[in-house]
Design a protein around this motif. Structure first.
Motif, short mmCIF file in Angstrom:
data_model
loop_
_atom_site.label_atom_id
_atom_site.label_comp_id
_atom_site.label_asym_id
_atom_site.label_seq_id
_atom_site.Cartn_x
_atom_site.Cartn_y
_atom_site.Cartn_z
N ALA A 22 -31.38 12.69 -36.88
CA ALA A 22 -31.43 13.96 -36.13
C ALA A 22 -31.74 15.12 -37.06
N ALA A 23 -31.12 15.14 -38.24
CA ALA A 23 -31.37 16.21 -39.20
C ALA A 23 -32.80 16.19 -39.71
N MET A 24 -33.31 14.99 -40.01
CA MET A 24 -34.68 14.88 -40.50
C MET A 24 -35.69 15.37 -39.46
N TRP A 25 -35.52 14.88 -38.24
CA TRP A 25 -36.52 15.21 -37.22
C TRP A 25 -36.30 16.58 -36.62
N SER A 26 -35.14 17.20 -36.83
CA SER A 26 -35.00 18.60 -36.42
C SER A 26 -36.00 19.46 -37.17
N MET A 27 -36.23 19.12 -38.44
CA MET A 27 -37.24 19.82 -39.24
C MET A 27 -38.64 19.30 -38.94
N GLY A 28 -38.76 17.98 -38.74
CA GLY A 28 -40.07 17.41 -38.46
C GLY A 28 -40.66 17.92 -37.16
N VAL A 29 -39.83 18.06 -36.14
CA VAL A 29 -40.31 18.58 -34.85
C VAL A 29 -40.79 20.02 -35.02
N TYR A 30 -40.04 20.81 -35.78
CA TYR A 30 -40.44 22.20 -35.96
C TYR A 30 -41.77 22.28 -36.72
N ALA A 31 -41.94 21.41 -37.71
CA ALA A 31 -43.21 21.39 -38.44
C ALA A 31 -44.36 21.02 -37.51
N ALA A 32 -44.14 20.06 -36.61
CA ALA A 32 -45.17 19.69 -35.63
C ALA A 32 -45.46 20.85 -34.69
N MET A 33 -44.42 21.57 -34.28
CA MET A 33 -44.62 22.76 -33.46
C MET A 33 -45.46 23.80 -34.18
N ALA A 34 -45.24 23.95 -35.49
CA ALA A 34 -46.00 24.93 -36.26
C ALA A 34 -47.48 24.57 -36.29
N VAL A 35 -47.78 23.28 -36.42
CA VAL A 35 -49.19 22.84 -36.40
C VAL A 35 -49.82 23.17 -35.06
N ALA A 36 -49.10 22.83 -33.98
CA ALA A 36 -49.63 23.12 -32.64
C ALA A 36 -49.77 24.63 -32.42
N ALA A 37 -48.80 25.41 -32.90
CA ALA A 37 -48.87 26.86 -32.74
C ALA A 37 -50.05 27.44 -33.50
N PHE A 38 -50.31 26.92 -34.69
CA PHE A 38 -51.46 27.39 -35.49
C PHE A 38 -52.76 27.10 -34.76
#
Length: 246
Positions: A63-79
């Protein structure tokens, strides 16, 4: 690659692709997560210091790892959404946000429960815990922005800006145990190498299971968001009537 991205920019095409992938990712996610949990909770040996209480890591670490991984994926989509003005990219970010928030909440709750016998308290303003809490607030802010504007494009732009600004928190979370003197143990990558293979292998299965569950839930949410935003399109009426697009 660009042709492929433009194909995904078509709502009906993306809707159909999500529908094809969901059964496979869902089945794979359930199988790998159950394998990791059954192996970890039922068959992994007890830790020589923490006893059986260490088993919470099979919930906490992924959960801790993918809490950051999901946000990084969101950042790619937002960009992509901000630079190339792809509406579907904004919907992808919106679909991911609640799932990332849940992962972050699970990480905080299980981290506090895991730390209680070690630290003698449920919560301490440790650098890792505090920066993870900031991540939860970022997720909540993103979700609030998506609901604050009637115009979906304006909402996507505002949320995208917040997502990209919030990326600065990810390295803070990851390197907090190295930059500051904290009570938190080392990073998950170090943790995976430090523990015995009989404990490490089910942890890796659980990490993969969390990822596949995240993909499945994102695809399901994305389909719903596509239907909502495109509800006035003829192809959505065809889906509602049980046509071939469904």
């Amino acid at each position: 690659m660009w042709k492929w991205l433009h194909q995904l920019a078509r709502p009906e095409r993306l809707y159909q692709l999500c529908g094809r992938l969901i059964p496979w990712s869902g089945a794979a996610g359930a199988a790998t997560l159950l394998l990791g949990w059954i192996w970890g909770f039922g068959f992994a040996p007890a830790d020589y210091q923490q006893g059986d209480s260490f088993r919470i890591m099979y919930i906490h670490v992924p959960a801790a790892m993918w809490s950051m991984g999901v946000y990084a994926a969101m950042a790619v989509a937002a960009f992509i959404g901000l630079v190339w003005q792809m509406k579907m990219a904004d919907l992808v970010s919106a679909a991911m946000a609640p799932i990332g928030a849940v992962f972050t909440f699970i990480a905080l709750v299980t981290g506090s429960a895991w730390g209680k016998p070690m630290w003698g308290t449920w919560w301490i303003w440790d650098a890792r815990l505090t920066s993870e809490l900031v991540l939860l607030f970022l997720y909540m802010g993103v979700m609030a922005l998506y609901q604050s504007f009637d115009d979906r494009r304006t909402a996507g732009r505002a949320a995208g800006i917040l997502i990209l600004v919030g990326v600065v928190n990810l390295p803070i979370i990851h390197f907090s145990v190295q930059w500051w003197n904290t009570l938190h143990q080392g990073s998950s990558g170090i943790l995976q190498q430090a523990i015995a293979p009989s404990m490490r292998t089910p942890l890796r299965w659980a990490i993969l299971g969390y990822l596949l569950v995240f993909v499945t839930l994102t695809l399901m949410r994305l389909r719903n968001l596509i239907l909502y935003t495109e509800r006035h399109r003829p192809w959505v009426a065809d889906v509602a009537s049980g046509g071939p697009e469904s």
